[in-house]
Each structure stands twice: as C-alpha cells, then as structure tokens.
Design a protein around this motif. Structure first.
Motif, PDB file in Angstrom:
ATOM      1  N   TRP A 209     -69.461  33.492 -59.613  1.00  0.00           N
ATOM      2  CA  TRP A 209     -69.406  32.034 -59.769  1.00  0.00           C
ATOM      3  C   TRP A 209     -68.079  31.637 -60.419  1.00  0.00           C
ATOM      4  N   ASP A 210     -67.768  32.302 -61.472  1.00  0.00           N
ATOM      5  CA  ASP A 210     -66.542  31.995 -62.212  1.00  0.00           C
ATOM      6  C   ASP A 210     -65.312  32.194 -61.326  1.00  0.00           C
ATOM      7  N   LEU A 211     -65.247  33.312 -60.612  1.00  0.00           N
ATOM      8  CA  LEU A 211     -64.099  33.605 -59.753  1.00  0.00           C
ATOM      9  C   LEU A 211     -63.949  32.558 -58.652  1.00  0.00           C
ATOM     10  N   SER A 212     -65.066  32.162 -58.019  1.00  0.00           N
ATOM     11  CA  SER A 212     -64.983  31.192 -56.924  1.00  0.00           C
ATOM     12  C   SER A 212     -64.476  29.838 -57.418  1.00  0.00           C
ATOM     13  N   VAL A 213     -64.913  29.430 -58.622  1.00  0.00           N
ATOM     14  CA  VAL A 213     -64.457  28.156 -59.176  1.00  0.00           C
ATOM     15  C   VAL A 213     -62.984  28.237 -59.564  1.00  0.00           C
ATOM     16  N   LEU A 214     -62.589  29.320 -60.185  1.00  0.00           N
ATOM     17  CA  LEU A 214     -61.186  29.484 -60.598  1.00  0.00           C
ATOM     18  C   LEU A 214     -60.253  29.463 -59.388  1.00  0.00           C
ATOM     19  N   ARG A 215     -60.660  30.054 -58.277  1.00  0.00           N
ATOM     20  CA  ARG A 215     -59.834  30.047 -57.078  1.00  0.00           C
ATOM     21  C   ARG A 215     -59.751  28.639 -56.488  1.00  0.00           C
ATOM     22  N   ALA A 216     -60.868  27.910 -56.506  1.00  0.00           N
ATOM     23  CA  ALA A 216     -60.853  26.536 -55.986  1.00  0.00           C
ATOM     24  C   ALA A 216     -59.932  25.656 -56.825  1.00  0.00           C
ATOM     25  N   THR A 217     -60.028  25.761 -58.151  1.00  0.00           N
ATOM     26  CA  THR A 217     -59.172  24.940 -59.013  1.00  0.00           C
ATOM     27  C   THR A 217     -57.707  25.354 -58.887  1.00  0.00           C
ATOM     28  N   ALA A 218     -57.426  26.622 -58.636  1.00  0.00           N
ATOM     29  CA  ALA A 218     -56.044  27.068 -58.440  1.00  0.00           C
ATOM     30  C   ALA A 218     -55.440  26.415 -57.203  1.00  0.00           C
ATOM     31  N   VAL A 219     -56.224  26.313 -56.124  1.00  0.00           N
ATOM     32  CA  VAL A 219     -55.739  25.669 -54.903  1.00  0.00           C
ATOM     33  C   VAL A 219     -55.514  24.181 -55.151  1.00  0.00           C
ATOM     34  N   VAL A 220     -56.442  23.536 -55.826  1.00  0.00           N
ATOM     35  CA  VAL A 220     -56.318  22.111 -56.118  1.00  0.00           C
ATOM     36  C   VAL A 220     -55.064  21.839 -56.956  1.00  0.00           C
ATOM     37  N   ARG A 221     -54.823  22.648 -57.986  1.00  0.00           N
ATOM     38  CA  ARG A 221     -53.646  22.458 -58.830  1.00  0.00           C
ATOM     39  C   ARG A 221     -52.357  22.629 -58.027  1.00  0.00           C
ATOM     40  N   THR A 222     -52.354  23.605 -57.129  1.00  0.00           N
ATOM     41  CA  THR A 222     -51.154  23.823 -56.313  1.00  0.00           C
ATOM     42  C   THR A 222     -50.890  22.629 -55.414  1.00  0.00           C
ATOM     43  N   LEU A 223     -51.939  22.107 -54.776  1.00  0.00           N
ATOM     44  CA  LEU A 223     -51.774  20.941 -53.906  1.00  0.00           C
ATOM     45  C   LEU A 223     -51.289  19.729 -54.707  1.00  0.00           C
ATOM     46  N   GLN A 224     -51.798  19.587 -55.928  1.00  0.00           N
ATOM     47  CA  GLN A 224     -51.405  18.446 -56.757  1.00  0.00           C
ATOM     48  C   GLN A 224     -49.995  18.622 -57.325  1.00  0.00           C
ATOM     49  N   ASN A 225     -49.729  19.766 -57.959  1.00  0.00           N
ATOM     50  CA  ASN A 225     -48.484  19.949 -58.700  1.00  0.00           C
ATOM     51  C   ASN A 225     -47.294  20.270 -57.803  1.00  0.00           C
ATOM     52  N   ASP A 226     -47.513  21.060 -56.749  1.00  0.00           N
ATOM     53  CA  ASP A 226     -46.393  21.485 -55.911  1.00  0.00           C
ATOM     54  C   ASP A 226     -46.160  20.585 -54.705  1.00  0.00           C
ATOM     55  N   PHE A 227     -47.223  19.890 -54.245  1.00  0.00           N
ATOM     56  CA  PHE A 227     -47.073  19.144 -52.986  1.00  0.00           C
ATOM     57  C   PHE A 227     -47.490  17.679 -53.095  1.00  0.00           C
ATOM     58  N   GLY A 228     -47.777  17.210 -54.296  1.00  0.00           N
ATOM     59  CA  GLY A 228     -47.985  15.792 -54.528  1.00  0.00           C
ATOM     60  C   GLY A 228     -49.246  15.189 -53.943  1.00  0.00           C
ATOM     61  N   VAL A 229     -50.256  15.993 -53.726  1.00  0.00           N
ATOM     62  CA  VAL A 229     -51.517  15.436 -53.238  1.00  0.00           C
ATOM     63  C   VAL A 229     -52.211  14.723 -54.401  1.00  0.00           C
ATOM     64  N   ALA A 230     -52.658  13.513 -54.175  1.00  0.00           N
ATOM     65  CA  ALA A 230     -53.287  12.727 -55.240  1.00  0.00           C
ATOM     66  C   ALA A 230     -54.539  13.445 -55.750  1.00  0.00           C
ATOM     67  N   PRO A 231     -54.640  13.670 -57.046  1.00  0.00           N
ATOM     68  CA  PRO A 231     -55.789  14.416 -57.575  1.00  0.00           C
ATOM     69  C   PRO A 231     -57.124  13.706 -57.377  1.00  0.00           C
ATOM     70  N   GLU A 232     -57.126  12.358 -57.337  1.00  0.00           N
ATOM     71  CA  GLU A 232     -58.386  11.641 -57.163  1.00  0.00           C
ATOM     72  C   GLU A 232     -58.970  11.816 -55.771  1.00  0.00           C
ATOM     73  N   ARG A 233     -58.218  12.375 -54.868  1.00  0.00           N
ATOM     74  CA  ARG A 233     -58.726  12.627 -53.512  1.00  0.00           C
ATOM     75  C   ARG A 233     -59.379  13.995 -53.386  1.00  0.00           C
ATOM     76  N   MET A 234     -59.283  14.832 -54.444  1.00  0.00           N
ATOM     77  CA  MET A 234     -59.719  16.220 -54.325  1.00  0.00           C
ATOM     78  C   MET A 234     -60.896  16.530 -55.239  1.00  0.00           C
ATOM     79  N   THR A 235     -61.698  17.499 -54.788  1.00  0.00           N
ATOM     80  CA  THR A 235     -62.806  18.035 -55.578  1.00  0.00           C
ATOM     81  C   THR A 235     -62.749  19.551 -55.500  1.00  0.00           C
ATOM     82  N   ALA A 236     -62.883  20.238 -56.630  1.00  0.00           N
ATOM     83  CA  ALA A 236     -62.906  21.699 -56.661  1.00  0.00           C
ATOM     84  C   ALA A 236     -64.333  22.169 -56.845  1.00  0.00           C
ATOM     85  N   ALA A 237     -64.749  23.141 -56.038  1.00  0.00           N
ATOM     86  CA  ALA A 237     -66.136  23.623 -56.098  1.00  0.00           C
ATOM     87  C   ALA A 237     -66.178  25.125 -55.863  1.00  0.00           C
TER      88      ALA A 237
END
Length: 287
Positions: A209-237
């Motif tokens: 459970w922990d690993l799957s969530v950490l990987r999802a949040t890592a992808v979300v952070r990359t999309l937000q920080n490196d490629f400017g995707v608006a964070p309010e459009r994303m959900t990590a699960a």
C-alpha cells in the motif's frame, strides 16, 4: 152417417200426415241449428284461444319495448359518458404527446452532450497515441473503457525495483503525457500506483500500500514540478496489489501487474452543466 165417419177419419189421417212432415222439418231445422251452434262454439273457442295468445304476445312485446327503452336510456347515458371520457382522453393524449416531445428533445440533448464528450475523448486518445507512439506496447498502453481514457505505464519504465524515484526515461514519457493533458484543461486525471503481491522489504516503506501511494505521488509531483501541470487537476491514489491485470503466478505476470495508471476524466461538473444546459434548451423548445 157412415160417410161422415169416413170423412172425419180421412181428415184425421191427412192432419196426422201433415203434422209428421212438419215435425220432421222442425227436427231437421233443429239439427241444422244445433250444428251451426256447435260450429259457432268451436269458432268462438278458437277465437278466444287466439285472443289469449295475441294478448300474451302483446304483453311480451310491451315488456320488450320497456326493456329496449331502458337499454336505450342506458346507451344514451353511456354515450354521454364516453363523450366525456373521449374529451378527457383527447386532452390527456395531447398532454402525453407534448411530454413525449419534450422527453425526446431532452434525450436528443443528452445524446448530443454524450457525442461531444465522446468526440473530445477520441481526440484525447489520438493525441496521446500520437505522442507516445514510438514506445513499445508492453511499456505503455492507451485505451478507453466506458468512456474513460486510461494510460498504463509499466513499472520498469518509471521506477527501479522497489523504488519510487522517477527515472530519467520516465520523465521523458511523463513530459509527453503532460504536453497532451496541458492542452486539455477541461480534463482532470488520477494517477494510480499498482504493485504485485510480493511483500516489500525496504526501510521507510511499510508495505505494498505504502509503495503504491509513494509511486503515485512521485508521478504527480513530477508532472506538477517539472511540466507545469496544475495540481488541482490531479489526484494521487495507491491500489497496492488488489487490482491486478493478471494472476501473480510468474515473473512476467507480476511485471505486468507492477504499473502506474493515469485515468483521464472530463470534469464531471462541466459535463453535468452541459447536460443541464441541454435539458433547459429542450424544455424551452417544447413550450
């Protein structure tokens, strides 16, 4: 004297003969009268019987006339009731037709909204496949299920074994995905982390459970920080290993189950607003 006696006797004989003929004539007349009387009696009896029959028939006809008059009255009343019902039925039918027309317009508006949504979804899939087309099918897949777009990226393309650190190769792929989703501001998406069923044994990670969530949040952070995707459009699960695509009974199958899935959704509030607007237009058009 003797002649006188003979004359008297002759007169008596003649008188006797005359009385006999008259008697016979009277008897014949009496018989004829009796016959006529009997015949008349028979005719009278027949007439009486016929009269009784005609009287009974007349009474029967009168009863029928009474019944027919009653029936006729009932029919007239029923016709009046039917006329009233027919008038009400016509009014109800007209209202029903208007209601059906309005419903048809609403259904048409809903179908139009669904068609527009499907068109946008198809355009999104085409764009994603266009930018990701040079990658192997085993590494990344784009498909549509029940109107929802799924981008499934294999674990080996994004992370090292047991890690949730994004690789440089993964950033290249995520950059292409970000390019498409940034051009579709009306879409939101959820990043799902999936693992196999092998228990994780690493410091700082409690379980799958922990690993799957950490990987999802890592992808979300990359999309937000490196490629400017608006964070309010994303959900990590995180989904752990509970939603596999195949059995975890071989190394190859476990590798298929280790994946990150991006679920792209139209903004539901906008979609509902689009349907609601169509319903309002249908109601206005039906009036």
């Amino acid at each position: 004297m003797k002649k006188l006696i003979l004359l008297s006797a002759s007169i008596l004989i003649l008188a006797s003969c005359a009385s006999k003929k008259e008697m016979e004539a009277l008897q014949a007349k009496q018989q004829e009268t009796e016959d006529l009387l009997n015949a008349a009696s028979m005719k009278l009896n027949l007439c009486l019987e016929e009269k009784a029959g005609l009287t009974a028939k007349a009474q029967g006809l009168e009863s029928q006339v009474t019944a027919l008059n009653r029936t006729n009255g009932d029919l007239i009343k029923q016709i009046g009731d039917l006329t009233t019902l027919t008038s009400k039925g016509a009014t109800n039918l007209e209202k029903s037709l208007e209601s059906l027309k309005e419903k048809d317009l609403r259904i048409q508006r809903l179908q139009d909204a669904m068609s527009r949504k499907d068109s946008v979804t198809l355009a999104l899939v085409t764009s994603l496949k266009g930018v990701l087309g040079n990658l192997a099918d085993d590494d990344i897949q784009v498909n549509v299920e029940k109107g929802v777009v799924f981008v499934s990226i294999s674990d080996k393309l994004l992370f090292k074994s047991g890690s949730y650190t994004i690789t440089d190769r993964a950033k290249e792929v995520l950059g292409k995905v970000a390019k498409v989703v940034n051009n579709k501001p009306d879409f939101e998406f959820m990043v799902e982390g999936h693992t196999d069923d092998v228990p994780i044994k690493r410091a700082g990670i409690k379980d799958n459970w922990d690993l799957s969530v950490l990987r999802a949040t890592a992808v979300v952070r990359t999309l937000q920080n490196d490629f400017g995707v608006a964070p309010e459009r994303m959900t990590a699960a995180g989904r752990s290993y509970y939603v596999p695509v195949t059995e975890n009974d071989s190394a190859a199958d476990r590798a298929r189950n280790r994946r990150t899935r991006i679920v792209v959704l139209p903004k539901l509030d906008q979609f509902y607003n689009m349907i609601e607007e169509g319903m309002k237009q249908a109601s206005a058009g039906g009036k």
